[in-house]
Motif scaffolding. Structure first.
Motif, PDB file in Angstrom:
ATOM      1  N   GLU A   1       1.802  52.449  37.046  1.00 30.13           N
ATOM      2  CA  GLU A   1       1.069  51.972  38.216  1.00 30.13           C
ATOM      3  C   GLU A   1      -0.119  51.174  37.715  1.00 30.13           C
ATOM      4  O   GLU A   1      -0.833  51.609  36.803  1.00 30.13           O
ATOM      5  CB  GLU A   1       0.609  53.141  39.082  1.00 30.13           C
ATOM      6  N   ALA A   2      -0.293  49.988  38.279  1.00 32.96           N
ATOM      7  CA  ALA A   2      -1.428  49.142  37.897  1.00 32.96           C
ATOM      8  C   ALA A   2      -1.762  48.203  39.042  1.00 32.96           C
ATOM      9  O   ALA A   2      -0.874  47.671  39.708  1.00 32.96           O
ATOM     10  CB  ALA A   2      -1.084  48.333  36.651  1.00 32.96           C
ATOM     11  N   ASP A   3      -3.038  48.008  39.274  1.00 32.13           N
ATOM     12  CA  ASP A   3      -3.514  47.067  40.290  1.00 32.13           C
ATOM     13  C   ASP A   3      -2.891  47.326  41.659  1.00 32.13           C
ATOM     14  O   ASP A   3      -2.532  46.395  42.383  1.00 32.13           O
ATOM     15  CB  ASP A   3      -3.244  45.623  39.847  1.00 32.13           C
ATOM     16  N   GLY A   4      -2.718  48.600  42.001  1.00 36.88           N
ATOM     17  CA  GLY A   4      -2.174  48.957  43.305  1.00 36.88           C
ATOM     18  C   GLY A   4      -0.676  48.759  43.439  1.00 36.88           C
ATOM     19  O   GLY A   4      -0.144  48.775  44.548  1.00 36.88           O
ATOM     20  N   VAL A   5       0.019  48.574  42.342  1.00 40.51           N
ATOM     21  CA  VAL A   5       1.471  48.363  42.361  1.00 40.51           C
ATOM     22  C   VAL A   5       2.135  49.439  41.522  1.00 40.51           C
ATOM     23  O   VAL A   5       1.662  49.752  40.431  1.00 40.51           O
ATOM     24  CB  VAL A   5       1.837  46.963  41.811  1.00 40.51           C
ATOM     25  N   ARG A   6       3.222  50.013  42.047  1.00 37.37           N
ATOM     26  CA  ARG A   6       4.003  50.989  41.283  1.00 37.37           C
ATOM     27  C   ARG A   6       5.276  50.322  40.778  1.00 37.37           C
ATOM     28  O   ARG A   6       5.887  49.519  41.477  1.00 37.37           O
ATOM     29  CB  ARG A   6       4.394  52.182  42.144  1.00 37.37           C
ATOM     30  N   TYR A   7       5.652  50.693  39.569  1.00 38.10           N
ATOM     31  CA  TYR A   7       6.853  50.159  38.937  1.00 38.10           C
ATOM     32  C   TYR A   7       7.825  51.309  38.696  1.00 38.10           C
ATOM     33  O   TYR A   7       7.482  52.279  38.018  1.00 38.10           O
ATOM     34  CB  TYR A   7       6.503  49.465  37.618  1.00 38.10           C
ATOM     35  N   TYR A   8       9.000  51.190  39.286  1.00 36.70           N
ATOM     36  CA  TYR A   8      10.029  52.216  39.173  1.00 36.70           C
ATOM     37  C   TYR A   8      11.213  51.677  38.380  1.00 36.70           C
ATOM     38  O   TYR A   8      11.549  50.492  38.462  1.00 36.70           O
ATOM     39  CB  TYR A   8      10.578  52.597  40.556  1.00 36.70           C
ATOM     40  N   ALA A   9      11.875  52.571  37.669  1.00 38.54           N
ATOM     41  CA  ALA A   9      13.187  52.272  37.099  1.00 38.54           C
ATOM     42  C   ALA A   9      14.181  53.024  37.971  1.00 38.54           C
ATOM     43  O   ALA A   9      13.914  54.146  38.411  1.00 38.54           O
ATOM     44  CB  ALA A   9      13.281  52.741  35.659  1.00 38.54           C
ATOM     45  N   ALA A  10      15.308  52.406  38.215  1.00 39.16           N
ATOM     46  CA  ALA A  10      16.355  53.038  39.020  1.00 39.16           C
ATOM     47  C   ALA A  10      17.698  52.782  38.355  1.00 39.16           C
ATOM     48  O   ALA A  10      17.899  51.733  37.745  1.00 39.16           O
ATOM     49  CB  ALA A  10      16.344  52.460  40.434  1.00 39.16           C
ATOM     50  N   GLN A  11      18.578  53.771  38.453  1.00 39.44           N
ATOM     51  CA  GLN A  11      19.914  53.623  37.886  1.00 39.44           C
ATOM     52  C   GLN A  11      20.950  54.022  38.915  1.00 39.44           C
ATOM     53  O   GLN A  11      20.708  54.896  39.749  1.00 39.44           O
ATOM     54  CB  GLN A  11      20.106  54.501  36.645  1.00 39.44           C
ATOM     55  N   THR A  12      22.087  53.381  38.810  1.00 42.15           N
ATOM     56  CA  THR A  12      23.219  53.789  39.626  1.00 42.15           C
ATOM     57  C   THR A  12      23.704  55.140  39.123  1.00 42.15           C
ATOM     58  O   THR A  12      23.344  55.574  38.021  1.00 42.15           O
ATOM     59  CB  THR A  12      24.364  52.764  39.528  1.00 42.15           C
ATOM     60  N   ASP A  13      24.514  55.805  39.918  1.00 39.82           N
ATOM     61  CA  ASP A  13      25.010  57.129  39.560  1.00 39.82           C
ATOM     62  C   ASP A  13      25.757  57.115  38.229  1.00 39.82           C
ATOM     63  O   ASP A  13      25.691  58.059  37.458  1.00 39.82           O
ATOM     64  CB  ASP A  13      25.905  57.660  40.679  1.00 39.82           C
TER      65      ASP A  13
END
Length: 143
Positions: free
Chosen positions: A60-72
């Motif tokens: 999280e930086a500058d009010g932004v969250r960064y997520y990683a996502a994966q398919t099943d």
């Protein structure tokens, strides 16, 4: 004819097979159990975007969250950039989980960009080009 001993041939064959079967570097974040903070906020469904069953917040930086996502199946890994208000401006991009290095780079309408890299990837070149490392797997910059 001079032939290498059978144990030498067997050792080379095993090394080649194991090297070919080794998994890509991936993201260590998926090795830990998910928490409530790892859930993506509700956002718009985009046709053609894989269903992301497995998500982890990375930075999280500058009010932004960064997520990683994966398919099943873990075949596809995505980077999802979520602004602090969580309602508008979602940016996501996906790439193959089978790569080593940069998985995907996404850009926002405001000119900001983020890139997702695998564990252990040497980011010195990206950082020299102006990218800022937020976490082992996330770098941000401008396009």
């Amino acid at each position: 004819m001079n032939r290498p001993p059978l144990p030498v041939i067997a050792a080379i064959a095993i090394a080649l097979l194991l090297g070919a079967c080794s998994a890509p570097a991936g993201l260590a974040a998926f090795q830990r159990d998910a928490t409530a903070a790892d859930q993506l906020p509700a956002g718009p469904d985009t046709p053609g975007t894989p269903k992301m069953e497995n998500t982890r917040v990375l930075a999280e930086a500058d009010g932004v969250r960064y997520y990683a996502a994966q398919t099943d199946s873990s075949a596809v890994t995505c980077l999802v950039k979520v602004p602090g208000d969580g309602t508008t401006g979602f940016v996501a991009g996906c790439g193959s989980s089978m790569v080593t290095g940069q998985i995907v780079t996404v850009s926002g309408a405001d000119g900001s960009a983020a890139t997702l890299v695998t564990d252990g990837f040497d980011t010195k070149e990206l950082e020299a080009a102006g990218w800022r490392k937020l976490q082992e797997n996330v770098l941000i910059g401008r396009r």
